[in-house]
Write a protein that holds these residues in place. Structure first.
Motif, PDB file in Angstrom:
ATOM      1  N   ALA A 607       0.800  -1.022   0.014  1.00 56.38           N
ATOM      2  CA  ALA A 607       0.048   0.006   0.018  1.00 56.38           C
ATOM      3  C   ALA A 607       0.846   1.264  -0.008  1.00 56.38           C
ATOM      4  CB  ALA A 607      -0.835  -0.037   1.080  1.00 56.38           C
ATOM      5  N   LEU A 608       1.952   1.312   0.887  1.00 55.51           N
ATOM      6  CA  LEU A 608       2.632   2.591   0.732  1.00 55.51           C
ATOM      7  C   LEU A 608       3.556   2.637  -0.505  1.00 55.51           C
ATOM      8  CD1 LEU A 608       3.441   4.586   3.119  1.00 55.51           C
ATOM      9  CD2 LEU A 608       1.915   2.412   3.783  1.00 55.51           C
ATOM     10  N   ALA A 609       4.232   1.346  -0.947  1.00 53.64           N
ATOM     11  CA  ALA A 609       4.987   1.623  -2.165  1.00 53.64           C
ATOM     12  C   ALA A 609       3.953   2.123  -3.406  1.00 53.64           C
ATOM     13  CB  ALA A 609       5.659   0.434  -2.454  1.00 53.64           C
ATOM     14  N   LEU A 610       2.793   1.515  -3.304  1.00 56.80           N
ATOM     15  CA  LEU A 610       1.745   1.930  -4.355  1.00 56.80           C
ATOM     16  C   LEU A 610       1.546   3.428  -4.416  1.00 56.80           C
ATOM     17  CD1 LEU A 610       0.276   0.693  -6.805  1.00 56.80           C
ATOM     18  CD2 LEU A 610      -1.689   0.291  -5.240  1.00 56.80           C
ATOM     19  N   LYS A 611       1.293   3.748  -3.222  1.00 55.31           N
ATOM     20  CA  LYS A 611       0.883   5.141  -2.834  1.00 55.31           C
ATOM     21  C   LYS A 611       1.982   6.179  -3.407  1.00 55.31           C
ATOM     22  CE  LYS A 611      -0.822   8.291   1.189  1.00 55.31           C
ATOM     23  NZ  LYS A 611      -1.028   8.271   2.284  1.00 55.31           N
ATOM     24  N   GLN A 612       3.211   5.815  -2.877  1.00 55.54           N
ATOM     25  CA  GLN A 612       4.541   6.527  -3.482  1.00 55.54           C
ATOM     26  C   GLN A 612       4.648   6.663  -5.148  1.00 55.54           C
ATOM     27  OE1 GLN A 612       7.527   4.344  -1.353  1.00 55.54           O
ATOM     28  NE2 GLN A 612       7.229   5.328   0.568  1.00 55.54           N
ATOM     29  N   GLY A 613       4.575   5.305  -5.787  1.00 55.17           N
ATOM     30  CA  GLY A 613       4.571   5.300  -7.041  1.00 55.17           C
ATOM     31  C   GLY A 613       3.458   6.377  -7.886  1.00 55.17           C
TER      32      GLY A 613
END
Length: 680
Positions: A607-613
């Motif tokens: 979730a965090l990585a997707l949000k960052q991307g």
């Protein structure tokens, strides 16, 4: 005071005619000011566009306290020191002394530059030219900061020749100590009111307790971490132990040079150095076929997974013996020259770390072997929570004021501010808080002021090959080729693995060639990162359109406001890599405690990585674009709702027709904008 600065007729409005007061920015600034005054811990997630930099800088500059500001990267350090802070200092008219402090590898070492001059014959013609350029620059620079040197690739093999490390620095015994750029930077930091460092330097100095930050921290009452979501990864590198075959090879070669320069004839330096290099080579071979395939190997027992234990242990013993012989020779003549003394200490440290890796891994830590051009042995704690609790953070306050804030009291502790655009997917920001040991901290979430429903759309192609299907990479490339042609480039492709970069870039170039397109495909690893960024940002200009295929660090910290980026394509859901020893250890820890590793760890990480991307797409109020996630699990699986909830509230495109219509809409608006600018 803080409120007046951010008001419609305040200091910022008078200094910048384009300034617009933002409710979220003021709320964050007020929370930061209160935390600084109360000596509390504040965790503040501020969405893109909030203006978090000024929201913490204004209270810091007005606080009258000595402040330590830590950022994620050296590039952000430079931006804060050279642009953001000077602008605010001028606008606020505050008499604040500001210093920039980086790690040793960022500064020219005059002593090692002198050594490199004598060893220059060993380099290639290109390396010799780079060294000559550095030497010419060294005569005029005042700071010694290598970032001043235009055109120097930060991957250049020449940089280790002319910079020092904690292991090879001679300290006060160095003949160039008086003019040392590192020492000068530290002296400036000690005299400053606000010091800008980075997370790596913060933890490196915490670990050794012997350099500038370790001296600064006790006298600093306010510490601010920007881009705090990277804090844990930076801390793990320095709270654990690392050892590489390259360190032994460098030690052998430095010993050879110093021995011949200062103690020729006292020992057979060539034989001793060659003996250690030969033992290291045999050690590398003991890893078996690992050198043919890079990656991490778990290490639960006496040897890393897949490595024949007797050969591994015998090879380590040979390195211990060869290194020990060289250390004995150096120690016998340590009083001849500072170089010899420091090398003896350095060799002793290498021996101690190697002996540690011969013992069982301590409980609460994880160990692995990283195989690349050489071997890197790593032992790491599972998180930085315990270190933060026991070595830094103050004890919780016992009383609160009428608003629920910790009450100010005599002998106030240090204030800690942690901020980023992405710190969690729930109200408690538990992803960040638990990993960093910040339970009990004040939590603030400030949403982005952007109108994502109007500015951005998301498309998930449901008839796409599975991420595990070999055809997946080619399918991503086909989608990108057609979409990017509609936009004239302006496309960023984010992959979850480095291997996918090569696959997608290769197929993409072939497809564009077949379609007769002149779009340029940029691939991470083919150029230095800074050059890739500059070329991509200029892609909408005279150089023509381009597509950037990248992974790793491009998922965050890559800022492309305006029309240069209108399409972000993510190849797969960014779950933690299976087989990674740290991931496996954290998973095991959660499951042994009765939790769900998938829900509590894997899904939270994704979730965090997707949000960052996704955050690369909209960087300004006028930006517009489309996000494509080429992984149908996002809409097919039950957990997809949780991942979508972590993303900005973009409107959903239900099929290929709506996707292509959205692209055409973007392209038409961009063409109109370009035409209008032509006639201005």
């Amino acid at each position: 005071m803080v409120e007046s600065v951010f008001s419609v007729d305040g200091v910022l409005a008078r200094a910048d005619p384009y300034y617009q007061p933002r409710e979220g920015q003021l709320a964050m600034a007020q929370a930061v000011a209160h935390a600084m005054g109360a000596g509390e811990v504040l965790v503040a997630e501020a969405g893109t566009g909030v203006g978090k930099t000024y929201a913490y800088l204004v209270p810091a500059l007005l606080s009258g306290e000595r402040v330590l500001l830590s950022t994620a990267t050296k590039a952000l350090q430079d931006q804060l020191f050279s642009r953001d802070i000077p602008r605010l200092v001028q606008a606020l008219e505050v008499p604040v002394r500001v210093a920039l402090l980086k790690g040793r590898s960022s500064y020219l070492c005059l002593h090692r530059l002198g050594m490199a001059r004598h060893a220059v014959g060993e380099g290639s013609p290109q390396q010799i030219r780079v060294l000559a350029k550095i030497e010419e620059w060294s005569r005029s620079t005042r700071s010694g900061d290598l970032s001043e040197l235009t055109g120097l690739d930060d991957r250049s093999p020449v940089i280790p020749w002319v910079t020092s490390t904690r292991e090879n620095c001679l300290g006060s015994h160095c003949p160039n100590a008086k003019d040392c750029h590192v020492n000068q930077a530290r002296r400036q930091a000690m005299a400053a009111d606000l010091v800008v460092v980075n997370h790596h330097l913060f933890f490196a100095d915490m670990a050794v307790r012997e350099s500038g930050v370790a001296e600064l921290l006790p006298s600093v009452r306010v510490v601010v971490f920007d881009e705090a979501h990277q804090l844990s990864d930076a801390g793990l590198q320095f709270l654990g132990i690392q050892l590489s075959t390259g360190q032994f090879v460098e030690f052998a070669r430095d010993s050879l040079y110093a021995g011949l320069a200062h103690a020729r004839g006292y020992a057979d330096w060539p034989q001793l150095a060659a003996g250690l290099e030969g033992a290291v080579l045999r050690w590398r071979h003991a890893a078996g076929d690992g050198l043919a395939s890079s990656g991490k190997r778990g290490w639960a027992q006496g040897a890393p997974d897949g490595v024949f234990a007797p050969d591994w242990e015998a090879a380590m013993a040979a390195v211990l013996q060869a290194c020990g012989l060289l250390v004995q020779a150096l120690d016998a003549y340590h009083d001849i020259a500072p170089d010899i003394t420091r090398l003896a200490e350095r060799g002793t440290s290498l021996l101690a770390r190697l002996e540690r890796f011969g013992q069982p891994c301590p409980q609460g830590s994880v160990r692995w072997l990283d195989v690349g051009g050489g071997l890197r042995l790593v032992e790491s704690p599972l998180d930085i929570a315990d270190a933060m609790r026991t070595r830094f953070l103050p004890q919780p306050q016992e009383s609160v004021d009428d608003d629920g804030w910790p009450a100010t009291r005599e002998g106030l502790g240090r204030a800690w501010i942690f901020t980023s655009a992405t710190l969690g997917h729930d109200a408690e920001l538990s992803w960040f808080v638990k990993r960093c040991g910040l339970e009990g901290a004040r939590i603030l979430r400030v949403p982005s002021p952007f109108d994502y429903a109007a500015q951005a759309a998301m498309y998930v192609p449901e008839d796409f090959p599975s991420p595990s299907d070999p055809r997946h990479g080619s399918a991503v490339a086909a989608l990108v080729a057609n979409a990017a042609m509609s936009l004239g480039g302006r496309t960023l492709v984010l992959t979850t693995t480095l291997r996918a970069i090569a696959v997608i870039a290769q197929v993409l170039r072939q497809q564009l060639a077949q379609l007769g397109s002149s779009l340029e495909v940029l691939a991470q690893g083919e150029w230095p990162k800074l050059r890739l960024m500059e070329r991509f940002r200029a892609g909408a200009g005279p150089q023509g359109g381009c597509i950037l295929v990248a992974s790793a660090s491009f998922w965050e910290g890559f800022d492309v406001p305006g029309d240069a980026l209108q399409l972000v394509v993510i190849d797969k859901l960014p779950f933690p890599p299976p087989g990674d020893p740290l991931v496996e250890a954290r998973t095991l820890q959660i499951e042994q405690s009765g939790g769900s590793a998938f829900k509590e760890y894997a899904l939270a990480e994704a979730a965090l990585a997707l949000k960052q991307g996704a955050g690369r797409l909209i960087r300004h109020e006028s930006d517009r674009g489309v996000l494509v996630v080429c992984d149908s699990r996002l809409v097919r699986m039950g957990y997809g709702k949780r991942l979508i909830a972590a993303l900005p509230p973009m409107r959903r495109l239900s099929g290929a027709e709506e996707f292509h219509a959205a692209l055409e809409d973007l392209a038409s608006v961009t063409r109109t904008s370009t035409t209008d600018q032509t006639f201005l």
